[in-house]
Motif scaffolding. Structure first.
Motif, mmCIF file in Angstrom:
data_model
loop_
_atom_site.group_PDB
_atom_site.id
_atom_site.type_symbol
_atom_site.label_atom_id
_atom_site.label_comp_id
_atom_site.label_asym_id
_atom_site.label_seq_id
_atom_site.Cartn_x
_atom_site.Cartn_y
_atom_site.Cartn_z
ATOM 1 N N HIS A 1 1.024 -1.221 -0.071
ATOM 2 C CA HIS A 1 -0.025 0.103 -0.121
ATOM 3 C C HIS A 1 0.858 1.306 0.035
ATOM 4 O O HIS A 1 0.633 2.107 -0.743
ATOM 5 N N VAL A 2 1.912 1.219 0.853
ATOM 6 C CA VAL A 2 2.772 2.511 0.907
ATOM 7 C C VAL A 2 3.416 2.564 -0.373
ATOM 8 O O VAL A 2 3.531 3.603 -0.849
ATOM 9 N N ALA A 3 4.109 1.345 -1.006
ATOM 10 C CA ALA A 3 4.757 1.460 -2.344
ATOM 11 C C ALA A 3 3.974 1.971 -3.502
ATOM 12 O O ALA A 3 4.315 2.949 -4.217
ATOM 13 N N GLN A 4 2.820 1.558 -3.428
ATOM 14 C CA GLN A 4 1.785 1.991 -4.599
ATOM 15 C C GLN A 4 1.321 3.562 -4.541
ATOM 16 O O GLN A 4 0.923 4.090 -5.326
ATOM 17 N N ASN A 5 1.667 4.088 -3.336
ATOM 18 C CA ASN A 5 1.256 5.512 -3.015
ATOM 19 C C ASN A 5 2.543 6.403 -2.842
ATOM 20 O O ASN A 5 2.274 7.554 -2.754
ATOM 21 N N ASP A 6 3.637 5.972 -3.303
ATOM 22 C CA ASP A 6 4.831 6.751 -3.250
ATOM 23 C C ASP A 6 5.010 7.182 -4.578
ATOM 24 O O ASP A 6 4.731 6.364 -5.511
ATOM 25 N N GLU A 7 5.301 8.394 -4.378
ATOM 26 C CA GLU A 7 5.430 9.281 -5.804
ATOM 27 C C GLU A 7 6.497 8.698 -6.899
ATOM 28 O O GLU A 7 6.159 8.381 -8.009
ATOM 29 N N GLU A 8 7.677 8.097 -6.221
ATOM 30 C CA GLU A 8 8.727 7.578 -7.059
ATOM 31 C C GLU A 8 8.224 6.332 -7.655
ATOM 32 O O GLU A 8 8.391 6.046 -8.461
ATOM 33 N N VAL A 9 7.485 5.487 -6.752
ATOM 34 C CA VAL A 9 7.231 4.273 -7.161
ATOM 35 C C VAL A 9 6.129 4.385 -8.056
ATOM 36 O O VAL A 9 6.137 3.628 -9.360
ATOM 37 N N ILE A 10 5.257 5.276 -8.300
ATOM 38 C CA ILE A 10 4.296 5.570 -9.148
ATOM 39 C C ILE A 10 4.758 6.120 -10.347
ATOM 40 O O ILE A 10 4.640 5.554 -11.588
ATOM 41 N N ARG A 11 5.866 7.005 -10.284
ATOM 42 C CA ARG A 11 6.596 7.264 -11.558
ATOM 43 C C ARG A 11 7.179 6.301 -12.111
ATOM 44 O O ARG A 11 7.251 6.046 -13.257
ATOM 45 N N LYS A 12 7.895 5.378 -11.632
ATOM 46 C CA LYS A 12 8.518 4.322 -11.943
ATOM 47 C C LYS A 12 7.580 3.120 -12.716
ATOM 48 O O LYS A 12 7.863 2.569 -13.792
ATOM 49 N N LYS A 13 6.433 3.028 -12.061
ATOM 50 C CA LYS A 13 5.419 2.112 -12.543
ATOM 51 C C LYS A 13 5.169 2.489 -13.899
ATOM 52 O O LYS A 13 4.826 1.819 -14.829
ATOM 53 N N LYS A 14 4.956 3.850 -13.897
ATOM 54 C CA LYS A 14 4.201 4.443 -15.043
ATOM 55 C C LYS A 14 5.398 4.309 -16.391
ATOM 56 O O LYS A 14 5.023 4.048 -17.535
ATOM 57 N N ALA A 15 6.580 4.689 -15.815
ATOM 58 C CA ALA A 15 7.424 4.472 -16.720
ATOM 59 C C ALA A 15 7.858 3.372 -17.557
ATOM 60 O O ALA A 15 8.187 3.013 -18.772
ATOM 61 N N GLU B 1 5.642 0.713 -17.813
ATOM 62 C CA GLU B 1 4.322 0.727 -18.635
ATOM 63 C C GLU B 1 4.678 1.154 -20.095
ATOM 64 O O GLU B 1 4.400 0.844 -20.899
ATOM 65 N N ILE B 2 5.152 2.589 -20.040
ATOM 66 C CA ILE B 2 5.387 3.093 -21.258
ATOM 67 C C ILE B 2 6.332 2.589 -22.072
ATOM 68 O O ILE B 2 6.550 2.227 -23.091
ATOM 69 N N TRP B 3 7.488 2.193 -20.953
ATOM 70 C CA TRP B 3 8.611 1.441 -21.955
ATOM 71 C C TRP B 3 8.109 -0.017 -22.685
ATOM 72 O O TRP B 3 8.969 -0.225 -23.786
ATOM 73 N N ASN B 4 7.338 -0.611 -22.029
ATOM 74 C CA ASN B 4 6.919 -1.842 -22.631
ATOM 75 C C ASN B 4 5.948 -1.515 -23.914
ATOM 76 O O ASN B 4 6.151 -2.249 -24.855
ATOM 77 N N LYS B 5 5.442 -0.550 -23.779
ATOM 78 C CA LYS B 5 4.500 -0.051 -25.054
ATOM 79 C C LYS B 5 5.641 0.465 -26.025
ATOM 80 O O LYS B 5 5.358 -0.028 -27.358
ATOM 81 N N MET B 6 6.620 1.118 -25.790
ATOM 82 C CA MET B 6 7.806 1.480 -26.804
ATOM 83 C C MET B 6 8.332 0.176 -27.289
ATOM 84 O O MET B 6 8.823 0.349 -28.546
ATOM 85 N N GLU B 7 8.448 -0.896 -26.807
ATOM 86 C CA GLU B 7 9.066 -2.132 -27.188
ATOM 87 C C GLU B 7 8.312 -2.591 -28.616
ATOM 88 O O GLU B 7 9.055 -3.024 -29.414
ATOM 89 N N ASP C 1 14.073 4.153 -17.370
ATOM 90 C CA ASP C 1 14.483 5.668 -16.714
ATOM 91 C C ASP C 1 14.839 6.544 -17.786
ATOM 92 O O ASP C 1 15.036 7.796 -17.594
ATOM 93 N N ASP C 2 15.176 6.243 -18.893
ATOM 94 C CA ASP C 2 15.293 7.286 -19.922
ATOM 95 C C ASP C 2 14.657 7.520 -20.978
ATOM 96 O O ASP C 2 14.914 7.808 -22.147
ATOM 97 N N ILE C 3 13.101 7.486 -20.725
ATOM 98 C CA ILE C 3 12.297 7.671 -21.682
ATOM 99 C C ILE C 3 12.270 9.112 -22.122
ATOM 100 O O ILE C 3 11.944 9.292 -23.502
ATOM 101 N N ASP C 4 12.715 9.962 -21.443
ATOM 102 C CA ASP C 4 12.625 11.441 -21.700
ATOM 103 C C ASP C 4 13.825 11.553 -22.851
ATOM 104 O O ASP C 4 13.700 12.501 -23.705
ATOM 105 N N LYS C 5 14.711 10.762 -22.775
ATOM 106 C CA LYS C 5 15.679 10.697 -24.061
ATOM 107 C C LYS C 5 15.287 10.394 -25.206
ATOM 108 O O LYS C 5 15.648 10.939 -26.380
ATOM 109 N N ILE C 6 14.345 9.400 -25.090
ATOM 110 C CA ILE C 6 13.643 8.971 -26.349
ATOM 111 C C ILE C 6 12.844 10.018 -26.875
ATOM 112 O O ILE C 6 12.768 10.390 -27.999
#
Length: 363
Positions: free
Chosen positions: A76-90, A92-98, A117-122
């Motif tokens: 519960h704590v991890a799922q509501n942690d901003e950094e964890v949320i950011r990483k989770k979304k990243a 998910e996007i990386w998997n779509k990019m593949e 972690d390097d999605i912004d570079k893409i």
């Protein structure tokens, strides 16, 4: 409280009150430091496997009860942690990019792309701000100046990746001011570079830079049958080559083909319609510009009158004849033989000592 997602230490604290048991008494029973138990009860430390087993032994519910509560709370704590949320979304996007990008290709390019972690570079390479814009750019990519070849499998997404990476790598590179007036000087220096054949690629880059043209040799991802492209990079023309073939004659012709696009199209004062175009070797719907670029390359690598005289004077083209013509006119024999093979297909597969001389050395 049992169904709330709270730290299990709070549940244990309530049990202590119900049992009228002090923290020190429980700490002694389960053989842990009082300070550790105090931090557990405040929610600052986790209940691990050993403590859970000790609590069960002391009559405070089963060990799996405490471990389940602790795991549920941690999740519960991890799922509501901003950094964890950011990483989770990243991720998910990386998997779509593949599914739409050659990510393994980008990882090899030494531009800071290796993980989610390097999605912004893409996004930076593609000139977009988010995945939706990236997807739209890929879907809307219409390679007007590129033709599928029946001989090669072509992946449109990979073609775009190679093209944009070339633009990205050359962006910001400093070269001299480009001037169309220097065309003949540029061509002569390049032909001399080919004839000497010492460090062709690096010398080519130095010469082009001197005359205000950016240049890069860039490997291709799979299913990307492109030889090269020319384009405007900020205020300067630019050329990217893939070196699909490691031969001097192919390198020289492809380079002059792209130089032809620069002078005949991209910077031509009476042809403004081409200035924003993306040129690739073998264009469809653009037979005229490709024909013009091919003709430019052929005529400037070997003077057409000179070559026609060579053809007229010889019925056969032995290595000695080609080498003699090469030496007299200071044109590399690989380029001469390449032209002979192009004009006369029967010579293409003949064994020749010039083959080794034509091999292009690449760092």
């Amino acid at each position: 409280m049992e169904n709330e997602i709270i730290h299990p230490g709070f549940l244990l604290d309530n049990m202590l009150n119900d049992k009228d048991l002090s923290q020190r008494d429980l700490a002694a029973r389960i053989d842990i430091a009082h300070s550790l138990l105090n931090n557990i009860l405040k929610g600052n430390r986790n209940i691990n496997v050993n403590i859970a087993i000790s609590l069960e032994s002391a009559g405070f519910k089963a060990a799996d009860y405490w471990l389940t509560k602790q795991m549920r709370y941690n999740l519960h704590v991890a799922q509501n942690d901003e950094e964890v949320i950011r990483k989770k979304k990243a991720i998910e996007i990386w998997n779509k990019m593949e599914n739409i990008l050659p990510l393994s290709y980008f990882k090899k390019q030494d531009i800071g792309i290796s993980s989610s972690d390097d999605i912004d570079k893409i996004y930076e390479v593609y000139g977009v701000k988010d995945f939706e814009s990236l997807n739209d750019k890929i879907n809307n990519f219409n390679p007007t100046y590129f033709r599928k070849s029946s001989k090669f499998i072509e992946n449109k997404n990979n073609v775009l990746a190679w093209s944009l990476l070339a633009e990205y790598k050359l962006k910001g590179e400093k070269v001299k001011t480009f001037s169309r007036k220097n065309e003949k000087l540029l061509l002569e220096e390049l032909k001399n570079c080919f004839y000497k054949k010492k460090d062709v690629i690096n010398d080519t880059k130095t010469i082009l830079k001197k005359y205000g043209i950016k240049f890069i040799v860039l490997t291709r991802p799979s299913q990307t049958p492109v030889d090269g492209k020319s384009f405007m990079s900020e205020k300067n023309p630019a050329i990217a080559l893939s070196l699909k073939y490691k031969r001097l004659d192919n390198f020289a012709f492809t380079l002059f083909h792209e130089v032809g696009h620069i002078f005949e199209h991209l910077t031509h004062p009476s042809k403004p319609e081409y200035r924003g175009a993306q040129f690739f070797v073998n264009s469809s719907n653009t037979e005229l510009v490709e024909f013009e670029a091919d003709k430019y390359a052929s005529n400037n690598l070997i003077d057409p009158d000179l070559f026609n005289d060579f053809i007229a004077l010889n019925e056969d083209y032995t290595d000695d004849i080609i080498l003699d013509f090469s030496k007299k006119n200071k044109i590399h024999p690989g380029i001469v033989r390449g032209r002979v093979c192009h004009e006369n297909n029967e010579y293409y597969r003949k064994r020749s000592s010039i083959t080794a001389m034509n091999k292009l050395e690449i760092d």
